[in-house]
Design a protein around this motif. Structure first.
Motif, PDB file in Angstrom:
ATOM      1  N   GLY A   1       0.779  -1.227   0.000  1.00  0.00           N
ATOM      2  CA  GLY A   1       0.000   0.000   0.000  1.00  0.00           C
ATOM      3  C   GLY A   1       0.808   1.273   0.000  1.00  0.00           C
ATOM      4  N   VAL A   2       2.019   1.217  -0.529  1.00  0.00           N
ATOM      5  CA  VAL A   2       2.891   2.394  -0.571  1.00  0.00           C
ATOM      6  C   VAL A   2       3.140   2.800  -2.021  1.00  0.00           C
ATOM      7  N   LEU A   3       3.018   4.090  -2.287  1.00  0.00           N
ATOM      8  CA  LEU A   3       3.345   4.665  -3.587  1.00  0.00           C
ATOM      9  C   LEU A   3       4.766   5.199  -3.525  1.00  0.00           C
ATOM     10  N   SER A   4       5.668   4.586  -4.285  1.00  0.00           N
ATOM     11  CA  SER A   4       7.054   5.051  -4.381  1.00  0.00           C
ATOM     12  C   SER A   4       7.236   5.813  -5.679  1.00  0.00           C
ATOM     13  N   VAL A   5       7.787   7.016  -5.577  1.00  0.00           N
ATOM     14  CA  VAL A   5       7.980   7.893  -6.730  1.00  0.00           C
ATOM     15  C   VAL A   5       9.470   8.153  -6.908  1.00  0.00           C
ATOM     16  N   LEU A   6       9.979   7.842  -8.087  1.00  0.00           N
ATOM     17  CA  LEU A   6      11.383   8.062  -8.428  1.00  0.00           C
ATOM     18  C   LEU A   6      11.510   9.384  -9.165  1.00  0.00           C
ATOM     19  N   TYR A   7      12.401  10.259  -8.698  1.00  0.00           N
ATOM     20  CA  TYR A   7      12.581  11.551  -9.358  1.00  0.00           C
ATOM     21  C   TYR A   7      14.042  11.974  -9.299  1.00  0.00           C
ATOM     22  N   GLN A   8      14.422  12.869 -10.200  1.00  0.00           N
ATOM     23  CA  GLN A   8      15.768  13.432 -10.189  1.00  0.00           C
ATOM     24  C   GLN A   8      15.668  14.922  -9.941  1.00  0.00           C
ATOM     25  N   VAL A   9      16.566  15.412  -9.105  1.00  0.00           N
ATOM     26  CA  VAL A   9      16.568  16.818  -8.735  1.00  0.00           C
ATOM     27  C   VAL A   9      16.974  17.671  -9.928  1.00  0.00           C
ATOM     28  N   ARG A  10      16.314  18.782 -10.067  1.00  0.00           N
ATOM     29  CA  ARG A  10      16.580  19.724 -11.145  1.00  0.00           C
ATOM     30  C   ARG A  10      18.061  20.143 -11.145  1.00  0.00           C
ATOM     31  N   SER A  11      18.641  20.243 -12.338  1.00  0.00           N
ATOM     32  CA  SER A  11      20.018  20.701 -12.483  1.00  0.00           C
ATOM     33  C   SER A  11      20.100  21.507 -13.768  1.00  0.00           C
ATOM     34  N   SER A  12      21.307  21.820 -14.188  1.00  0.00           N
ATOM     35  CA  SER A  12      21.499  22.566 -15.433  1.00  0.00           C
ATOM     36  C   SER A  12      22.695  22.011 -16.184  1.00  0.00           C
ATOM     37  N   GLY A  13      22.630  22.142 -17.511  1.00  0.00           N
ATOM     38  CA  GLY A  13      23.724  21.624 -18.330  1.00  0.00           C
ATOM     39  C   GLY A  13      23.897  20.141 -18.146  1.00  0.00           C
ATOM     40  N   THR A  14      25.115  19.745 -17.782  1.00  0.00           N
ATOM     41  CA  THR A  14      25.398  18.332 -17.516  1.00  0.00           C
ATOM     42  C   THR A  14      25.914  18.141 -16.093  1.00  0.00           C
ATOM     43  N   THR A  15      25.502  19.014 -15.193  1.00  0.00           N
ATOM     44  CA  THR A  15      25.905  18.895 -13.794  1.00  0.00           C
ATOM     45  C   THR A  15      25.109  17.784 -13.126  1.00  0.00           C
ATOM     46  N   PRO A  16      25.768  16.741 -12.604  1.00  0.00           N
ATOM     47  CA  PRO A  16      25.036  15.631 -11.966  1.00  0.00           C
ATOM     48  C   PRO A  16      24.168  16.133 -10.821  1.00  0.00           C
ATOM     49  N   SER A  17      23.106  15.377 -10.522  1.00  0.00           N
ATOM     50  CA  SER A  17      22.211  15.752  -9.433  1.00  0.00           C
ATOM     51  C   SER A  17      21.682  14.504  -8.743  1.00  0.00           C
ATOM     52  N   ALA A  18      21.021  14.729  -7.619  1.00  0.00           N
ATOM     53  CA  ALA A  18      20.546  13.610  -6.795  1.00  0.00           C
ATOM     54  C   ALA A  18      19.363  12.904  -7.450  1.00  0.00           C
ATOM     55  N   LEU A  19      19.369  11.578  -7.343  1.00  0.00           N
ATOM     56  CA  LEU A  19      18.264  10.726  -7.775  1.00  0.00           C
ATOM     57  C   LEU A  19      17.655  10.130  -6.517  1.00  0.00           C
ATOM     58  N   ARG A  20      16.338  10.326  -6.309  1.00  0.00           N
ATOM     59  CA  ARG A  20      15.726   9.967  -5.042  1.00  0.00           C
ATOM     60  C   ARG A  20      14.428   9.209  -5.235  1.00  0.00           C
ATOM     61  N   VAL A  21      14.000   8.542  -4.159  1.00  0.00           N
ATOM     62  CA  VAL A  21      12.701   7.878  -4.091  1.00  0.00           C
ATOM     63  C   VAL A  21      11.959   8.428  -2.883  1.00  0.00           C
ATOM     64  N   VAL A  22      10.764   8.953  -3.131  1.00  0.00           N
ATOM     65  CA  VAL A  22       9.921   9.429  -2.043  1.00  0.00           C
ATOM     66  C   VAL A  22       8.727   8.487  -1.915  1.00  0.00           C
ATOM     67  N   ASP A  23       8.389   8.116  -0.677  1.00  0.00           N
ATOM     68  CA  ASP A  23       7.336   7.138  -0.408  1.00  0.00           C
ATOM     69  C   ASP A  23       6.115   7.809   0.218  1.00  0.00           C
ATOM     70  N   PHE A  24       4.932   7.368  -0.229  1.00  0.00           N
ATOM     71  CA  PHE A  24       3.668   7.851   0.305  1.00  0.00           C
ATOM     72  C   PHE A  24       2.800   6.652   0.679  1.00  0.00           C
ATOM     73  N   ALA A  25       2.263   6.666   1.890  1.00  0.00           N
ATOM     74  CA  ALA A  25       1.316   5.632   2.293  1.00  0.00           C
ATOM     75  C   ALA A  25      -0.061   5.969   1.706  1.00  0.00           C
ATOM     76  N   LEU A  26      -0.702   4.986   1.113  1.00  0.00           N
ATOM     77  CA  LEU A  26      -2.046   5.119   0.562  1.00  0.00           C
ATOM     78  C   LEU A  26      -3.056   4.552   1.565  1.00  0.00           C
ATOM     79  N   PRO A  27      -4.355   4.719   1.336  1.00  0.00           N
ATOM     80  CA  PRO A  27      -5.343   4.214   2.306  1.00  0.00           C
ATOM     81  C   PRO A  27      -5.171   2.731   2.590  1.00  0.00           C
ATOM     82  N   ALA A  28      -5.231   2.397   3.861  1.00  0.00           N
ATOM     83  CA  ALA A  28      -5.030   1.004   4.270  1.00  0.00           C
ATOM     84  C   ALA A  28      -6.326   0.214   4.090  1.00  0.00           C
TER      85      ALA A  28
END
Length: 473
Positions: A446-473
């Motif tokens: 019952g968890v929604l996991s969302v994969l996203y990459q932090v905004r950057s510019s050009g070719t500057t590396p940035s953080a790749l993260r997973v944020v979790d949300f609990a949905l109705p049980a």
């Protein structure tokens, strides 16, 4: 044959989905999300913008994030271009990462990594780094996915990178790998043969011992004519390919024409119409919404733009309709999809699809109702992006649209999915744009996991993260 349109305009106020067995609909909770945590996959993942998207976060990855037997897996490219796989126990705050022996060849956001699990032998499969050319394929040792606690997470658990599927050469023009597990434990690979505007969808299948090419199932020929002109070549872009709990294989799609003459302006997209097909025999034959066979995989009788009964939502090529958005099926096996385009109230001719979609693009929820008809509801949030939206359903059939920048809107099954509200505005993520979701985790805990990459510019590396949300049980 003449095309038959099943949904010519949006239908609002549809009936609610039926109640779950033994449960009154009034007792079923509506949609909600509770943020439970964020983990970092890579503090310095590769970053470059190509085709207005990122290689670590593109809608046609299936899957970049998946859950299996109590563990979650993720794939991405590091700043030094290494392909890696991460693993964590569900709820854990840290990931264990291994390199799989391949480095990204080009700065092309199409060259994603996709994962799949073959349940017959417990292997993890990776397919990567292809855009209308060759590909790289890696698979794990047998049993790795079945015994995560007993088998160490190390590079030697994966075989050497291959340019074939264990000796099966598919095509020299390969794009869009998507793995899908069949109800009987096999693993299928969906892919495109050819190039944009001139391509065909095809399937291969792994039975736990070897791969077999099932062949192409969509066609690229036939004449399509708009009010502006005609095109004789195209390809079918899939919004997804998924089995429901009853074993039916569903696929929404849009057609992209090769000839720009079908558009009002060359700056738009030649995508037109939302179509739907399904298969009840593991992708061997394909049927339209009425149940008529319109294609047989591996034969000359492939699904074509001239087949009747394919279009469920008609739209001409002048509104920058996006390809490869998202789909899901509910507890009753009814198909749902997210599509997006610039509605006619903002004009009847898009001239720059990126700018116009950012300024006026909107997402729509298309679904089959309990009465068997098709309905469409606009999600009342501006996209503010040229990118795509993801769709998931919770165990109560509430629908969640995860929009660019990680915003989450939802509609309850009790409302017939007609009343959409914002549940999370993306605050604090600083996501680049398009995000991905773990389609497999919701059913497990019952968890929604969302994969996203932090905004950057050009070719500057940035953080790749997973944020979790609990949905109705």
């Amino acid at each position: 044959m003449k095309r038959r349109t099943l949904l010519a305009s949006a239908l609002l106020g549809t009936v609610a989905a039926p109640a779950l067995a033994g449960t009154a609909r009034a007792a079923a909770p509506g949609p909600s999300v509770t943020r439970t945590g964020t983990t970092t996959l890579d503090s310095q993942a590769i970053f470059f913008v190509s085709y207005d998207g990122l290689v670590n976060n593109n809608s046609f990855q299936k899957n970049a994030l998946l859950t299996y037997k109590g563990h979650q897996y993720a794939v991405w490219y590091t700043a030094d271009r290494n392909a890696v796989v991460g693993r964590r126990g569900l709820g854990a705050s840290t990931w264990s990462t291994v390199k799989v022996g391949h480095t990204l060849r080009y700065d092309d956001s199409h060259n994603v990594i996709s994962m799949g699990v073959s349940k017959t032998d417990g292997r993890l499969h990776l397919h990567m780094d292809s855009h209308s050319d060759g590909f790289t394929y890696v698979k794990s040792v047998a049993g790795l996915m079945d015994n995560p606690a007993g088998l160490t997470w190390t590079t030697n658990r994966f075989g050497a990178p291959q340019s074939t599927l264990d000796g099966l050469a598919l095509t020299s023009q390969f794009t869009y790998p998507q793995f899908v597990s069949t109800p009987d434990g096999k693993l299928q690979l969906s892919y495109r043969v050819g190039v944009s505007g001139n391509g065909r969808n095809a399937l291969a299948e792994y039975n736990g011992t070897s791969w077999t090419a099932l062949g192409e199932w969509s066609g690229s020929t036939g004449t399509y004519t708009s009010e502006h002109g005609s095109s004789s070549v195209r390809n079918m872009y899939l919004h997804g390919i998924d089995y429901d709990r009853n074993g039916r294989l569903h696929s929404f799609f849009t057609w992209r024409e090769q000839n720009n003459a079908v558009m009002c302006s060359s700056g738009g997209l030649t995508n037109h119409d939302t179509g739907y097909v399904y298969s009840d025999d593991r992708g061997r034959t394909w049927r339209n919404d009425a149940g008529t066979v319109v294609g047989t995989t591996g034969t000359s009788n492939t699904v074509a733009v001239t087949d009747s009964g394919l279009v469920i939502d008609a739209l001409n090529p002048d509104h920058s309709l996006m390809n490869q958005e998202s789909q899901a099926t509910d507890s009753a096996g009814r198909p749902h999809a997210i599509i997006s385009y610039v509605p006619g109230r903002f004009g009847q001719c898009t001239t720059n699809y990126v700018a116009d979609r950012k300024a006026n693009g909107r997402a729509f929820h298309v679904r089959r109702t309990a009465t068997g008809t098709w309905s469409k509801t606009e999600i009342p949030l501006a996209l503010n992006s040229s990118q795509r939206t993801r769709l998931v359903l919770d165990k109560y059939d509430n629908a969640y649209a995860i929009l660019p920048f990680g915003r989450i809107a939802a509609a309850s099954a009790a409302s017939g999915h007609t009343t959409w509200t914002t549940l999370f505005d993306g605050s604090g993520l600083d996501a680049f744009g398009e995000v991905l979701v773990d389609e497999t985790r919701i059913a497990q805990d019952g968890v929604l996991s969302v994969l996203y990459q932090v905004r950057s510019s050009g070719t500057t590396p940035s953080a790749l993260r997973v944020v979790d949300f609990a949905l109705p049980a």
